[in-house]
Design a protein around this motif. Sequence first.
Motif, PDB file in Angstrom:
ATOM      1  N   TYR A 165       0.812  -1.218   0.000  1.00 14.14           N
ATOM      2  CA  TYR A 165       0.000   0.000   0.000  1.00 14.14           C
ATOM      3  C   TYR A 165       0.850   1.275   0.000  1.00 14.14           C
ATOM      4  O   TYR A 165       0.311   2.369   0.032  1.00 14.14           O
ATOM      5  N   LYS A 168      -1.457  -4.071  -9.388  1.00 15.13           N
ATOM      6  CA  LYS A 168      -2.702  -3.924  -8.644  1.00 15.13           C
ATOM      7  C   LYS A 168      -3.795  -4.825  -9.189  1.00 15.13           C
ATOM      8  O   LYS A 168      -4.468  -5.534  -8.427  1.00 15.13           O
ATOM      9  N   LYS A 169      -3.992  -4.834 -10.509  1.00 18.14           N
ATOM     10  CA  LYS A 169      -5.064  -5.637 -11.095  1.00 18.14           C
ATOM     11  C   LYS A 169      -4.828  -7.123 -10.855  1.00 18.14           C
ATOM     12  O   LYS A 169      -5.749  -7.863 -10.489  1.00 18.14           O
ATOM     13  N   LYS A 200      -9.015  -2.233  -2.026  1.00 11.96           N
ATOM     14  CA  LYS A 200      -8.525  -1.665  -3.290  1.00 11.96           C
ATOM     15  C   LYS A 200      -7.854  -0.305  -3.120  1.00 11.96           C
ATOM     16  O   LYS A 200      -6.883   0.004  -3.820  1.00 11.96           O
ATOM     17  N   LEU A 253      -3.966   0.533  -2.909  1.00  9.35           N
ATOM     18  CA  LEU A 253      -3.209  -0.672  -3.229  1.00  9.35           C
ATOM     19  C   LEU A 253      -2.278  -0.404  -4.407  1.00  9.35           C
ATOM     20  O   LEU A 253      -2.715   0.059  -5.465  1.00  9.35           O
ATOM     21  N   THR A 254      -1.009  -0.676  -4.240  1.00  9.00           N
ATOM     22  CA  THR A 254      -0.014  -0.476  -5.296  1.00  9.00           C
ATOM     23  C   THR A 254       0.240  -1.752  -6.080  1.00  9.00           C
ATOM     24  O   THR A 254       0.436  -1.736  -7.289  1.00  9.00           O
ATOM     25  N   GLY A 255       0.251  -2.866  -5.394  1.00  9.59           N
ATOM     26  CA  GLY A 255       0.539  -4.161  -6.002  1.00  9.59           C
ATOM     27  C   GLY A 255       0.732  -5.177  -4.895  1.00  9.59           C
ATOM     28  O   GLY A 255       0.221  -5.010  -3.782  1.00  9.59           O
TER      29      GLY A 255
END
Length: 690
Positions: free
Chosen positions: A178, A212-213, A224, A227-229
Amino acid sequence: MSARQGTRRIGRYVAAASVTVAAGSAFYLIQSRRANARVSYQPAAPLQRDGSGRIIPPTFPQTKSRLDHLAELQKHSTASDPYDLLVIGGGATGTGIALDAATRGLRVALVERDDFSAGTSSKSTKLVHGGVRYLEKAFWNLDYNQYELVREALRERSTFLDVAPHLAKPLPILLPVYNWWQLPYFWAGTKAYDLLAWSQGMGLTSSYLLGKKAALDAFPLLRKDKLTGALVYYDGQQNDARVNVSLAMTASMYGATILNHAEVTKLEKDASGRICGARVRDTIAGEDSEHMVYAKGVINATGPYSDAVEKLDDPKRKELVAPSSGVHIVLPKDFCPDEMGILQASSDGRVIFFLPWEGRTIAGTTDNPCAIEREPVAKDEEINFILKEIRKFLAPEKKVSRDDVLAAWSGIRPLVRDPKAKNTESLVRNHLVTVSDSGLLTCAGGKWTTYRQMAEDAVDEAIRVFHLTPGANAPLTAASTPDLDTAHPGACQTHHIRLVGAHGYTPALPSQLAETFSLPADIAEHLAACYGDRAWEVASLSPSPTRLVPTLPFIESEIRYGARRELAQTAADVLARRMRLAFLDARAALETLPRAIDVLAEELGWDAARREEEWGQTVRFLHSMGLSRELMGLTREDVLAGKHRERRNSFDGRRAAVTAPTSGEGRLALPAHANLAAKSIALDGAETDH
């Protein structure tokens, strides 16, 4: 944290990771002998089929009954015919020691006051891991002991997965990110973890980065916003109590005497003051059933109770163990993907695991100093702490509350005491092997993943200090098992000794069971994963599977198998340590209890009084697994009538006490047969002895 602080922290961690890489490379060069140490097993023999092409279920040798083990113990009641070793404690360490000693050709007996894995060893986070956070602490604190613990645990992780392939498996764990600076921080840390494992030939799938996706695709219920990854790394997951029981049964297969529900009441000493055995009381037979057992050496492997056994030797002995409470809660399956867990830093600097396990979601753990109790109960504040931490990384729309908690338990970690440590969270999980002046060998500390190494170290020391001769008593089944290394008699064998159920286990086993016995897929998967090749016998005990709970894969024949083949003596033995139902859903375990008692009564010859006693004792145990106090007041007839479904299974003691019927003294009205005199539950929800 400011950007400048984040950059500095990244720089420090990258430097530490560089040291890890260098150290890992060095270990790769000087320990290359471990690179090919992983056991390579031959595939299981093809199954036999009849003329119509139907599978003929394999059969297995008869195992020793509890009466057989008790008779063996009684044979060594004179000083002229002692065991080589008497092990006190049937948790992971004790059963690991018994297996190690038996496969070296030593005559060994193990006694356990309760049941195998009844304490700490059944209440773990269910991981087989090196410890990512320990590696981080090793470098920030320049602590070589922490580093050695991680390296040892990674080596043992590999062995664990090899010897129990049906009970342990790799599990990907996601680290949500995050803050932008955490990406290189976590990446460096997980790559260092990978490298340390791979440098010894012990690696699993390599860690990897997710955007992230992709992170949301892998874990849809992740929060969500911001959230960076994520980073994903691999560790192992196990069915801890099933592994513990399998260790005990495997030790028995190699000739060890194994007896649960047998309490050591006194350590016996000879004229010179040396320990020469112990007095053991069979708690199943009753107060008057006590036996003297002689042994050349006695090993204390009782985990949190190590100090209590040491004080049987010397009442003035200083305490060795710093007990720490680790609480876990269980939530429904839909909170977590089937094949992905989460590790997240908690608000107090520890970590929270959020993992799929046995068709449920397990979350924990806390790490607080505690008193030692036989059946500790998870405290409200600890459960609430875990729920609060979970809410931080779950999507807001996926609300999680106390009503979602299906079970909760507290396990007591037997951490080795360090007078300089400020709190139990900072204590090292290394194990310690000590020997008293009178000859009591104590193996304490450590963690589940390193049980095998702890056992090896303890037996090595026992052979030295007790002047034992390995190989003098060849394992009973040496001629019939492919696992023993006969070229090195007396050497440690547990690097390659597979546990009961592993020899005939293959990924095809569930489909073979389903085909042969017309089992639903979930039941076939469950039996294969819990019993390995012994699932053939479990399934064959009933012509048609009878589910104990409509929505879960547990079947009635598991109760019979536990009593016949795995030394189960009580309903809690079956519901908690053989089937794990009590750990997955305390209310479902209560619903199953009437049938479990009926089946065990058939198998073990219980009369009406024993059935009544068993009900009360098991309900008390289920309270320690999270069963609410208002449900504790139900009788067998109430449960059979479905009244347990009418009452809310709340963990809120105050609300439960207000709504449940009370006696004239303001306490919950419990049935007379509940055998709960030790726990007086007051109207305000507090327990007077807790």
